[in-house]
Design a protein around this motif. Structure first.
Motif, short mmCIF file in Angstrom:
data_model
loop_
_atom_site.label_atom_id
_atom_site.label_comp_id
_atom_site.label_asym_id
_atom_site.label_seq_id
_atom_site.Cartn_x
_atom_site.Cartn_y
_atom_site.Cartn_z
N UNK A 147 32.33 48.30 42.43
CA UNK A 147 31.26 47.97 43.37
C UNK A 147 31.68 48.24 44.81
N UNK A 148 32.90 47.85 45.17
CA UNK A 148 33.29 47.89 46.58
C UNK A 148 34.27 48.99 46.96
N UNK A 149 35.14 49.39 46.04
CA UNK A 149 36.13 50.40 46.43
C UNK A 149 36.38 51.41 45.30
N UNK A 150 35.32 52.09 44.88
CA UNK A 150 35.47 53.06 43.78
C UNK A 150 36.44 54.18 44.09
N UNK A 151 36.62 54.48 45.38
CA UNK A 151 37.54 55.56 45.76
C UNK A 151 39.00 55.22 45.43
N UNK A 152 39.27 53.93 45.18
CA UNK A 152 40.63 53.51 44.84
C UNK A 152 40.89 53.51 43.33
N UNK A 153 39.87 53.76 42.53
CA UNK A 153 40.02 53.70 41.08
C UNK A 153 41.09 54.68 40.60
N UNK A 154 41.96 54.20 39.70
CA UNK A 154 43.06 55.03 39.22
C UNK A 154 43.29 54.76 37.73
N UNK A 155 44.15 55.57 37.14
CA UNK A 155 44.46 55.43 35.71
C UNK A 155 44.97 54.02 35.40
N UNK A 156 45.73 53.45 36.31
CA UNK A 156 46.29 52.11 36.08
C UNK A 156 45.20 51.07 35.88
N UNK A 157 44.07 51.26 36.54
CA UNK A 157 42.97 50.31 36.41
C UNK A 157 42.36 50.37 35.01
N UNK A 158 42.26 51.55 34.46
CA UNK A 158 41.77 51.70 33.09
C UNK A 158 42.76 51.09 32.10
N UNK A 159 44.04 51.27 32.37
CA UNK A 159 45.06 50.72 31.49
C UNK A 159 45.02 49.19 31.48
N UNK A 160 44.64 48.61 32.61
CA UNK A 160 44.53 47.15 32.69
C UNK A 160 43.43 46.64 31.76
N UNK A 161 42.34 47.38 31.66
CA UNK A 161 41.27 47.01 30.74
C UNK A 161 41.75 47.12 29.29
N UNK A 162 42.43 48.21 28.98
CA UNK A 162 42.95 48.40 27.63
C UNK A 162 43.94 47.29 27.26
N UNK A 163 44.79 46.94 28.21
CA UNK A 163 45.79 45.90 27.97
C UNK A 163 45.16 44.54 27.73
N UNK A 164 43.95 44.34 28.29
CA UNK A 164 43.26 43.06 28.13
C UNK A 164 42.45 43.00 26.84
N UNK A 165 42.45 44.10 26.09
CA UNK A 165 41.75 44.09 24.80
C UNK A 165 40.47 44.88 24.75
N UNK A 166 40.16 45.61 25.82
CA UNK A 166 38.97 46.46 25.81
C UNK A 166 39.28 47.77 25.09
N UNK A 167 38.39 48.18 24.21
CA UNK A 167 38.55 49.46 23.53
C UNK A 167 38.00 50.58 24.41
N UNK A 168 38.29 51.81 24.05
CA UNK A 168 37.74 52.94 24.81
C UNK A 168 36.21 52.90 24.80
N UNK A 169 35.64 52.60 23.64
CA UNK A 169 34.18 52.51 23.55
C UNK A 169 33.65 51.37 24.40
#
Length: 207
Positions: A147-169
């Motif tokens: 919402x506020x800083x999409x320009x900062x989005x990085x691979x590490x942020x996606x990995x944080x979701x995966x680590x928390x139990x979110x699947x790719x889907x």
């Protein structure tokens, strides 16, 4: 029984009104927006993202946009879902914690770097993590980023979701939720402004 068009409902558009007529000229856009809402929030199969998670993310994201009517709708939606009401207090606290203005962040080195702007790097408070659970903690932090800083989005942020139990889907669905909510709140706000303008014009014409 057909579900009432959600954007019409949130924008306060009455059948036969001037705004209803304007929206009726864009039937495909109107129908597609409604289908998107239904597929995201009233799916036949919730799959990898539960209905509670969908409503919780919606309440948080719309709360960040500071749109009280739409936020109240998703708050009520979350409350009506089993196990949803217990999350309300924690989410309201995190909305307040995450309030800021954007967009901000840093662009890759280059001409756009002059537009770099520092801002809040939101993290869920320690005392709310147990109430929300790992998946929603990661989801809220990532949603705030989008919402506020999409320009900062990085691979590490996606990995944080995966680590928390979110699947790719699940991550794809989550991203669609945030994108749709940003679209929805802007359309609703714009329609309300247009409706107020039309009302003022009609009042002036009848004076």
């Amino acid at each position: 029984m057909a579900t009432k068009d959600i954007i019409d409902a949130l924008a306060g558009i009455e059948p036969g009104s001037a705004l209803d007529g304007i929206r009726a000229k864009r039937v495909q856009a109107r129908d597609n927006a409604q289908k998107s809402y239904l597929s995201l929030f009233e799916p036949i199969d919730a799959g990898d993202v539960s209905l509670v998670e969908r409503a919780a993310v919606a309440f948080f994201v719309i709360g960040l946009h500071r749109e009280p009517t739409v936020a109240a709708f998703y708050r009520a939606k979350l409350t009506a879902i089993a196990d949803g009401a217990r999350l309300i207090e924690a989410i309201e606290a995190e909305i307040a914690r995450g309030e800021t203005s954007g967009p901000y962040g840093a662009f890759p080195a280059g001409p756009l770097s002059v537009e770099n702007k520092a801002g809040l790097a939101y993290r869920v408070s320690a005392e709310r993590k147990t109430d929300l659970g790992d998946r929603l903690v990661a989801a809220f932090e990532h949603a705030h980023l989008l919402v506020f800083r999409p320009r900062d989005a990085a691979v590490a942020d996606m990995k944080a979701l995966l680590a928390a139990g979110w699947s790719n889907t699940g991550i794809v669905t989550f991203s669609q939720l945030v994108a749709f909510l940003s679209f929805q709140v802007r359309v609703v706000t714009g329609l309300r402004v247009l409706g107020a303008s039309l009302g003022s014009a009609n009042a002036a014409g009848g004076a």
